[in-house]
Design a protein around this motif. Structure first.
Motif, PDB file in Angstrom:
ATOM      1  N   ALA A 201       0.833  -1.212   0.000  1.00 32.69           N
ATOM      2  CA  ALA A 201       0.000   0.000   0.000  1.00 32.69           C
ATOM      3  C   ALA A 201       0.861   1.253   0.000  1.00 32.69           C
ATOM      4  O   ALA A 201       0.581   2.216  -0.740  1.00 32.69           O
ATOM      5  CB  ALA A 201      -0.920  -0.015   1.220  1.00 32.69           C
ATOM      6  N   LEU A 202       1.909   1.253   0.823  1.00 33.71           N
ATOM      7  CA  LEU A 202       2.801   2.420   0.861  1.00 33.71           C
ATOM      8  C   LEU A 202       3.545   2.585  -0.461  1.00 33.71           C
ATOM      9  O   LEU A 202       3.762   3.718  -0.927  1.00 33.71           O
ATOM     10  CB  LEU A 202       3.793   2.270   2.015  1.00 33.71           C
ATOM     11  CG  LEU A 202       3.199   2.403   3.418  1.00 33.71           C
ATOM     12  CD1 LEU A 202       4.236   2.061   4.474  1.00 33.71           C
ATOM     13  CD2 LEU A 202       2.663   3.810   3.644  1.00 33.71           C
ATOM     14  N   GLY A 203       3.933   1.469  -1.069  1.00 35.07           N
ATOM     15  CA  GLY A 203       4.594   1.551  -2.374  1.00 35.07           C
ATOM     16  C   GLY A 203       3.687   2.128  -3.441  1.00 35.07           C
ATOM     17  O   GLY A 203       4.111   2.927  -4.286  1.00 35.07           O
ATOM     18  N   LEU A 204       2.417   1.748  -3.412  1.00 35.48           N
ATOM     19  CA  LEU A 204       1.463   2.278  -4.383  1.00 35.48           C
ATOM     20  C   LEU A 204       1.195   3.763  -4.160  1.00 35.48           C
ATOM     21  O   LEU A 204       1.054   4.534  -5.114  1.00 35.48           O
ATOM     22  CB  LEU A 204       0.151   1.502  -4.297  1.00 35.48           C
ATOM     23  CG  LEU A 204       0.188   0.041  -4.780  1.00 35.48           C
ATOM     24  CD1 LEU A 204      -1.092  -0.676  -4.382  1.00 35.48           C
ATOM     25  CD2 LEU A 204       0.394  -0.023  -6.283  1.00 35.48           C
ATOM     26  N   LEU A 205       1.112   4.162  -2.881  1.00 29.49           N
ATOM     27  CA  LEU A 205       0.804   5.557  -2.566  1.00 29.49           C
ATOM     28  C   LEU A 205       1.972   6.484  -2.853  1.00 29.49           C
ATOM     29  O   LEU A 205       1.795   7.608  -3.318  1.00 29.49           O
ATOM     30  CB  LEU A 205       0.389   5.672  -1.101  1.00 29.49           C
ATOM     31  CG  LEU A 205      -0.967   5.056  -0.739  1.00 29.49           C
ATOM     32  CD1 LEU A 205      -1.168   5.061   0.764  1.00 29.49           C
ATOM     33  CD2 LEU A 205      -2.099   5.817  -1.430  1.00 29.49           C
ATOM     34  N   THR A 206       3.190   6.016  -2.535  1.00 31.93           N
ATOM     35  CA  THR A 206       4.361   6.887  -2.728  1.00 31.93           C
ATOM     36  C   THR A 206       4.950   6.760  -4.119  1.00 31.93           C
ATOM     37  O   THR A 206       5.580   7.701  -4.617  1.00 31.93           O
ATOM     38  CB  THR A 206       5.447   6.538  -1.694  1.00 31.93           C
ATOM     39  OG1 THR A 206       5.883   5.184  -1.885  1.00 31.93           O
ATOM     40  CG2 THR A 206       4.930   6.711  -0.277  1.00 31.93           C
ATOM     41  N   GLY A 207       4.783   5.572  -4.736  1.00 32.74           N
ATOM     42  CA  GLY A 207       5.351   5.364  -6.057  1.00 32.74           C
ATOM     43  C   GLY A 207       6.860   5.225  -6.057  1.00 32.74           C
ATOM     44  O   GLY A 207       7.491   5.305  -7.102  1.00 32.74           O
ATOM     45  N   HIS A 208       7.436   4.992  -4.884  1.00 32.76           N
ATOM     46  CA  HIS A 208       8.896   4.922  -4.805  1.00 32.76           C
ATOM     47  C   HIS A 208       9.292   3.900  -3.738  1.00 32.76           C
ATOM     48  O   HIS A 208       8.766   3.910  -2.624  1.00 32.76           O
ATOM     49  CB  HIS A 208       9.475   6.292  -4.469  1.00 32.76           C
ATOM     50  CG  HIS A 208      10.911   6.442  -4.854  1.00 32.76           C
ATOM     51  ND1 HIS A 208      11.939   5.874  -4.128  1.00 32.76           N
ATOM     52  CD2 HIS A 208      11.495   7.091  -5.897  1.00 32.76           C
ATOM     53  CE1 HIS A 208      13.093   6.173  -4.696  1.00 32.76           C
ATOM     54  NE2 HIS A 208      12.850   6.904  -5.779  1.00 32.76           N
ATOM     55  N   ALA A 209      10.231   3.030  -4.081  1.00 37.80           N
ATOM     56  CA  ALA A 209      10.633   1.947  -3.172  1.00 37.80           C
ATOM     57  C   ALA A 209      11.231   2.483  -1.881  1.00 37.80           C
ATOM     58  O   ALA A 209      10.911   1.993  -0.786  1.00 37.80           O
ATOM     59  CB  ALA A 209      11.627   1.023  -3.873  1.00 37.80           C
ATOM     60  N   TYR A 210      12.105   3.476  -1.982  1.00 34.96           N
ATOM     61  CA  TYR A 210      12.785   3.982  -0.782  1.00 34.96           C
ATOM     62  C   TYR A 210      11.800   4.673   0.162  1.00 34.96           C
ATOM     63  O   TYR A 210      11.881   4.520   1.383  1.00 34.96           O
ATOM     64  CB  TYR A 210      13.908   4.939  -1.179  1.00 34.96           C
ATOM     65  CG  TYR A 210      14.952   4.305  -2.057  1.00 34.96           C
ATOM     66  CD1 TYR A 210      15.496   3.052  -1.743  1.00 34.96           C
ATOM     67  CD2 TYR A 210      15.387   4.931  -3.227  1.00 34.96           C
ATOM     68  CE1 TYR A 210      16.441   2.470  -2.556  1.00 34.96           C
ATOM     69  CE2 TYR A 210      16.337   4.342  -4.057  1.00 34.96           C
ATOM     70  CZ  TYR A 210      16.859   3.114  -3.718  1.00 34.96           C
ATOM     71  OH  TYR A 210      17.794   2.526  -4.524  1.00 34.96           O
TER      72      TYR A 210
END
Length: 382
Positions: free
Chosen positions: A285-294
């Protein structure tokens, strides 16, 4: 769908870092297993053989049969431990636990009533365990507490932690890699590309559960080759040889259901798999929301840090009702892993705390992932 899943799995399985991580996990678990001594192996073998021959319930017939077995140091130690064993649950009163914790959380009346209610329910379980004679089961005799804590508090905790890390790394890699490589815009230019984000999340979940299963099979397979549990699986995990300690207060291993050693192991491993899925969904979910792995990785670290910090701060401030609620958070469920399905002391606000907490966590993180997918599609279509 299958072709896209295979493609995303291929991305992960071709990453050298994934296999290096898996190798390091297995090496670390091997170091943990190195603490098993030949003496431990000899005692477990003797105890397991005695249970296979005489049964797991200790009584006069068991003691008499054990005394007839060939004389060894291990047999003598076991014979000394089981002589005169009594059904300790018949005299046990959970008011002792209720009074202890009410003194700890003094000042928070709601929390005191909450725990009093829990321990009142637990008295029924104690009476049931007394009727079934669970306290008289052998488990591993005098080696029970140490071996139980090593298996569930050390070894399985390590495996679950490694599964969580594998799931988090898989999720942030697949959902955030397009942001790192700056290919997200190209993917979202087509309908199939936009659907790929759902596939990425499913692929991360699949890899997480696969790696968790591999770690369980490799680590516990080696452990059970070292220690012979063959005759012990049918013993009650609530044997009087087992106990739980919190805040230096020792109490019997009181579970909310009737668990044999084998059933308790299976339930804990299933719960561990659910917990790894929770963190995978959170990272996805965080990856989808931020669009960035780090950025997703930092978000997961912050969530874990704040969860533990919040619980500690609430306890320090004496806000015990809020502290009991905070123990439903996934990180705090991980902290209490070795006491799952028991009354759990201050870690447990309700019966079956870990089951309720895992169900709520799966629902919330799954909902967050679905919301992030929907929001992501709306943003890109626009």
């Amino acid at each position: 769908m299958r072709r896209l899943l295979a493609y995303e799995w291929g991305k992960l399985f071709h990453l050298p870092a994934l296999w290096v991580f898996l190798g390091l996990c297995l090496a670390f678990n091997g170091l943990l297993l190195g603490s098993v001594t030949p003496g431990d192996q000899a005692f477990f073998h003797q105890t397991s053989q005695a249970a296979e021959t005489l049964g797991v319930r200790v009584g006069a017939d068991f003691v008499a049969g054990l005394s007839q077995l060939p004389q060894t140091e291990e047999r003598d130690l076991l014979l000394q431990a089981v002589a005169g064993l009594e059904n300790t649950f018949k005299a046990y009163d959970t008011d002792e636990l209720a009074n202890f914790y009410q003194s700890v959380i003094e000042g928070d009346l709601l929390a005191q009533r909450w725990l009093a209610w829990k321990y009142d329910l637990l008295q029924g379980r104690v009476e049931h365990l007394a009727d079934t004679g669970a306290a008289l089961d052998l488990y591993a005799g005098p080696a029970t507490h140490g071996s139980h804590q090593f298996l569930f508090n050390t070894l399985i905790r390590a495996v679950v932690t490694e599964g969580i890390l594998a799931g988090v790394l898989s999720a942030i890699c697949l959902t955030g890699c397009e942001g790192v490589w700056r290919t997200g815009g190209q993917l979202c230019a087509t309908r199939t590309g936009r659907r790929l984000w759902r596939v990425k999340l499913l692929a991360a979940l699949g890899v997480d559960l696969l790696l968790y299963a591999l770690l369980v099979l490799a680590t516990l397979g080696a452990y059970f080759l070292l220690l012979d549990y063959g005759g012990l699986w049918a013993s009650s995990v609530s044997s009087q040889f087992n106990y739980y300690s919190e805040m230096f207060y020792i109490r019997p291993y009181l579970t909310w259901g009737d668990f044999t050693v084998g059933q308790y192991l299976a339930a804990t491993l299933a719960g561990g798999g659910a917990l790894t899925a929770v963190f995978t969904l959170l990272a996805g979910a965080l990856g989808l929301l931020t669009g960035h792995a780090y950025a997703a990785a930092i978000g997961v670290v912050l969530f874990c840090t704040l969860s533990v910090g919040a619980a500690s701060g609430l306890a320090t401030a004496g806000w015990w009702t809020a502290y009991l609620l905070a123990n439903f958070l996934p990180v705090n469920l991980w902290l209490s892993l070795s006491a799952w399905f028991t009354e759990m002391g201050l870690y447990g606000a309700v019966p079956w705390q870990e089951t309720a907490g895992l169900a709520v966590s799966l629902a919330l993180t799954g909902g967050a992932a679905l919301w992030a997918l929907g929001r992501f599609h709306r943003k890109d279509v626009a």
